[in-house]
Design a protein around this motif. Sequence first.
Motif, mmCIF file in Angstrom:
data_model
loop_
_atom_site.group_PDB
_atom_site.id
_atom_site.type_symbol
_atom_site.label_atom_id
_atom_site.label_comp_id
_atom_site.label_asym_id
_atom_site.label_seq_id
_atom_site.Cartn_x
_atom_site.Cartn_y
_atom_site.Cartn_z
ATOM 1 N N LYS A 97 46.684 44.489 26.381
ATOM 2 C CA LYS A 97 47.780 45.403 26.691
ATOM 3 C C LYS A 97 47.300 46.702 27.343
ATOM 4 O O LYS A 97 47.737 47.807 26.996
ATOM 5 N N ILE A 98 46.329 46.570 28.249
ATOM 6 C CA ILE A 98 45.862 47.731 28.991
ATOM 7 C C ILE A 98 45.861 47.379 30.475
ATOM 8 O O ILE A 98 45.450 46.287 30.864
ATOM 9 N N PHE A 99 46.378 48.294 31.270
ATOM 10 C CA PHE A 99 46.467 48.032 32.707
ATOM 11 C C PHE A 99 45.814 49.186 33.468
ATOM 12 O O PHE A 99 46.229 50.338 33.356
ATOM 13 N N ILE A 100 44.750 48.866 34.193
ATOM 14 C CA ILE A 100 44.100 49.856 35.043
ATOM 15 C C ILE A 100 43.766 49.200 36.385
ATOM 16 O O ILE A 100 43.481 48.012 36.451
ATOM 17 N N ILE A 101 43.830 49.990 37.439
ATOM 18 C CA ILE A 101 43.573 49.469 38.782
ATOM 19 C C ILE A 101 42.086 49.311 39.031
ATOM 20 O O ILE A 101 41.625 48.320 39.579
ATOM 21 N N THR A 102 41.293 50.302 38.638
ATOM 22 C CA THR A 102 39.836 50.230 38.778
ATOM 23 C C THR A 102 39.204 50.554 37.426
ATOM 24 O O THR A 102 39.895 51.004 36.506
ATOM 25 N N GLN A 103 37.917 50.327 37.288
ATOM 26 C CA GLN A 103 37.263 50.610 36.014
ATOM 27 C C GLN A 103 37.400 52.081 35.654
ATOM 28 O O GLN A 103 37.335 52.962 36.502
ATOM 29 N N THR A 104 37.620 52.337 34.393
ATOM 30 C CA THR A 104 37.917 53.677 33.909
ATOM 31 C C THR A 104 37.101 53.990 32.661
ATOM 32 O O THR A 104 36.836 53.123 31.842
ATOM 33 N N ILE A 105 36.720 55.263 32.528
ATOM 34 C CA ILE A 105 35.999 55.727 31.326
ATOM 35 C C ILE A 105 37.020 56.245 30.324
ATOM 36 O O ILE A 105 37.907 57.027 30.665
ATOM 37 N N PHE A 106 36.888 55.808 29.072
ATOM 38 C CA PHE A 106 37.778 56.231 27.997
ATOM 39 C C PHE A 106 36.986 56.888 26.875
ATOM 40 O O PHE A 106 35.828 56.534 26.636
#
Length: 316
Positions: A275-284
């Motif tokens: 249930k996570i939607f991101i266009i490019t890799q992301t730092i959390f």
Amino acid sequence: MIKIIKKKNINGLLLIDKSIGFTSNKILQRIKFIFKVKKAGHTGTLDPLASGLLPICLGECTKFSSYLINADKIYIVTALLGEKTDTADKDGMLIKKTDVNISKIEVMKVLQLFHGRINQIPPMYSAIKYKGTPLYKYARLGINFSYLKKRKITIYQIKLLAFDKNKIKLKIYCSKGTYIRSIIDELGDKLNCGAHIIKLRRLKISHISVFNKNVITLEQLKFLIKNYQNNQLNISLIYKLLLPIDYMISNLPKLYLSYRVIYTIKCGQKVKIKKIFIITQTIFRIFEFNSLKFVGICIIDKTGYIIKHKLVNYVI
């Protein structure tokens, strides 16, 4: 003599307003002694003649120091026109002296040449290493390298704040790796009169400002500790100066995970976040779901898999 504070497992960010005359390393070593921590580091060297924001990472906080080291910065610099020195600051040896007959408009025109993405040659008096030895050590021996590799930097804004005959005051908003002394030295060359720094102050690193309420000078910290030792101050007031580890990366989005998932990540197993939607890799920033405790950071690719992570040791 100030005694050390005896407390274990100190992890956090201490914001120091560095005074003129101290090296960044001397400040760091003093903080390590006061708080009795084995692991500590600062996030960007300031020359002895410079003052301003010097964040000190303590304990597990050092794992994330690169986020401030590589961050954009803001400086206020005062330069003297008409004198060129070998170090591009007032502590250096005078190389050339020239009469100054320059207008404010001329200065502003030349400053426009420094806007945007530019190439910069690092100064010889810098901590950059050549064959394992800092350049400033070569410079002190009279050895200069004319073939130093240019570095790409970005000047987002360079603003003239004041102009008075042979003195100028600038506000510079720049990317990581920018040497202010090189900018001033090059500015002097372009104005055909020479210039060097007489005052430098760092105001901001990323979103952290020297005007933060938690910022303290080393002298003020020593005063607080002295009062604590005289039973005039509660020790908790000193530790309230420490900001949480994730404060330096508070601009990153949050991700709440269960203890079980965090343990799975720590064990090196592959994890996909549903249930996570991101266009490019992301730092959390990762937080434990129940305790809301910060546990580290991770990089998630666009398919939802955690491809890289860094966790604090004391969490699990």
